[in-house]
Design a protein around this motif. Structure first.
Motif, mmCIF file in Angstrom:
data_model
loop_
_atom_site.group_PDB
_atom_site.id
_atom_site.type_symbol
_atom_site.label_atom_id
_atom_site.label_comp_id
_atom_site.label_asym_id
_atom_site.label_seq_id
_atom_site.Cartn_x
_atom_site.Cartn_y
_atom_site.Cartn_z
ATOM 1 N N VAL A 75 -5.512 3.016 -1.521
ATOM 2 C CA VAL A 75 -4.728 3.054 -3.084
ATOM 3 C C VAL A 75 -5.654 3.032 -4.168
ATOM 4 O O VAL A 75 -5.552 3.809 -5.085
ATOM 5 C CB VAL A 75 -3.864 1.702 -2.991
ATOM 6 C CG1 VAL A 75 -3.409 1.362 -4.404
ATOM 7 C CG2 VAL A 75 -2.964 1.353 -1.902
ATOM 8 N N ALA A 86 0.802 -1.245 -0.165
ATOM 9 C CA ALA A 86 0.025 0.031 -0.001
ATOM 10 C C ALA A 86 0.916 1.054 -0.038
ATOM 11 O O ALA A 86 0.557 2.188 -0.779
ATOM 12 C CB ALA A 86 -0.769 -0.084 1.331
ATOM 13 N N ALA A 130 -3.197 -4.698 -0.485
ATOM 14 C CA ALA A 130 -2.602 -4.363 0.812
ATOM 15 C C ALA A 130 -2.905 -5.515 1.799
ATOM 16 O O ALA A 130 -3.614 -6.233 1.392
ATOM 17 C CB ALA A 130 -3.143 -2.903 1.288
ATOM 18 N N PRO A 160 -8.987 -4.270 -4.178
ATOM 19 C CA PRO A 160 -9.366 -4.138 -2.754
ATOM 20 C C PRO A 160 -10.411 -5.423 -2.060
ATOM 21 O O PRO A 160 -10.539 -5.456 -1.073
ATOM 22 C CB PRO A 160 -10.277 -2.880 -2.581
ATOM 23 C CG PRO A 160 -9.663 -2.064 -3.820
ATOM 24 C CD PRO A 160 -9.487 -3.025 -4.696
ATOM 25 N N GLU A 211 -6.394 0.180 3.914
ATOM 26 C CA GLU A 211 -5.299 0.438 2.966
ATOM 27 C C GLU A 211 -5.559 0.324 1.548
ATOM 28 O O GLU A 211 -5.056 1.247 0.709
ATOM 29 C CB GLU A 211 -3.803 -0.141 3.402
ATOM 30 C CG GLU A 211 -3.495 0.276 4.773
ATOM 31 C CD GLU A 211 -2.475 -0.531 5.204
ATOM 32 O OE1 GLU A 211 -2.170 -1.815 4.736
ATOM 33 O OE2 GLU A 211 -1.552 -0.335 6.250
ATOM 34 N N ALA A 212 -6.038 -0.791 1.395
ATOM 35 C CA ALA A 212 -6.354 -0.980 -0.091
ATOM 36 C C ALA A 212 -7.478 -0.097 -0.562
ATOM 37 O O ALA A 212 -7.299 0.208 -1.775
ATOM 38 C CB ALA A 212 -7.262 -2.511 -0.286
#
Length: 340
Positions: free
Chosen positions: A104, A75, A95, A313, A100-101
């Motif tokens: 991104v 990430a 990630a 994600p 965190e995904a």
């Protein structure tokens, strides 16, 4: 192009493949481990090496970054790449945590730069044969998907054995098959249940049931620390198409009511032709060679479509949520724009 991460995967797969691709020039390799950089320099003395991404960007201006560092760093490295206005090829998972995904994906959304996930199995010739034959109606309407992915572990101390570091059966193995289900069927997951277990030390297993948007189902079993097996099956009204990725063969199983002498002859004939196709088949995983960096758009490849960050994600949502309780009872997948 610059490669971020100089571990064994980078040494065995991306760097040799990039060296053979016309029009690709590797600007440098980044890794904080001086021992790994020495290994890379011994094999590719012409490559510039750097111990940080800052050092690389201070003296090089790559068009793209290929990130194959350990997943816990994905990430942060992806966000840095996107803020540096370069194209991005990110190995899975996006990630280790879903939040965190999302960061991104949000950073990339609306960008003019290409960002794609390293789901190379989309480019496997057997996957495309599976899609072609099922799409041609060979087994009738699709009823369900069954998959099994088992692989040996790298041993204690590595990231593959730790779900918190991006490994484990779900994130390391399951992410590939969950992506293939979307790629092969064209459907999205709407409800998922996962059960995790560790039957003994060094074994990590996950059983996943996935309801798809066309009301069909997928059942998956992932085992990290087991034998090397990778099978993907489409169950249709008139039979089953099965891909053994390790051999590259796609075979059709006849329904029980069709068994008989004529059915046995047909099956024997198919097996003979499949064995003939194996002669001269190159060793190793072919999708690594056929999955091109997706920049510039329209580059050569094996006919697959790279996975964009729209879908990335989803894997951390599954892998990141399950370990707390061992089960995701009917967790709905987030709705994201469909890939182009």
């Amino acid at each position: 192009l610059a490669v971020i991460g100089a571990g064994r995967i980078a040494e065995r797969v991306p760097l040799p493949n990039l060296a053979r691709m016309p029009g690709i020039h590797v600007e440098g390799v980044v890794d904080p481990d001086p021992d790994r950089l020495r290994v890379i320099r011994s094999r590719w003395p012409e490559l510039a090496v750097f111990d940080s991404m800052d050092d690389l960007l201070a003296c090089r201006t790559p068009d793209a970054l290929l990130v194959c560092a350990p997943p816990e760093h994905h990430a942060g490295l992806a966000l840095r790449a996107l803020s540096s206005h370069v194209h991005l090829y990110l190995e899975k998972p996006v990630a280790t945590r879903s939040v965190e995904a999302r960061e991104v994906a949000d950073a990339w959304r609306g960008s003019s730069f290409v960002a794609a996930m390293g789901f190379n199995y989309r480019f496997h010739p057997g996957v495309h044969e599976l899609v072609r034959r099922s799409g041609a109606g060979e087994i009738g309407r699709r009823m369900a998907i069954r998959t099994l992915f088992s692989a040996p572990d790298d041993g204690p101390g590595g990231w593959r054995s730790s779900s918190s570091l991006g490994g484990g059966a779900l994130l390391d193995l399951g992410a590939h098959h969950l992506d293939l289900i979307r790629f092969v069927t064209g459907e999205e997951g709407v409800e998922l249940t996962a059960t995790l277990s560790s039957p003994r030390a060094g074994i990590d297993a996950a059983s996943v049931t996935l309801a798809l948007s066309d009301d069909s189902m997928a059942q998956c079993l992932f085992i990290l620390g087991g034998p090397e097996v990778d099978r993907f099956e489409i169950v249709g009204e008139r039979g089953v198409l099965s891909l053994d990725r390790l051999s590259g063969r796609v075979e059709r199983s006849e329904p029980r009511f069709a068994h008989g002498r004529r059915s046995s002859v047909r099956r024997a004939t198919r097996l003979a032709f499949a064995a003939a196709r194996e002669v001269g088949r190159p060793p190793g995983e072919p999708s690594y060679r056929l999955a091109p960096p997706p920049f510039p758009p329209g580059g050569r490849g094996g006919g697959g479509r790279p996975a964009s960050l729209h879908g990335g994600p989803r894997a951390p949502r599954v892998g990141g949520g399950a370990p707390a309780s061992g089960r995701l009872g009917g967790t709905a997948w987030p709705r994201l724009p469909r890939e182009g």
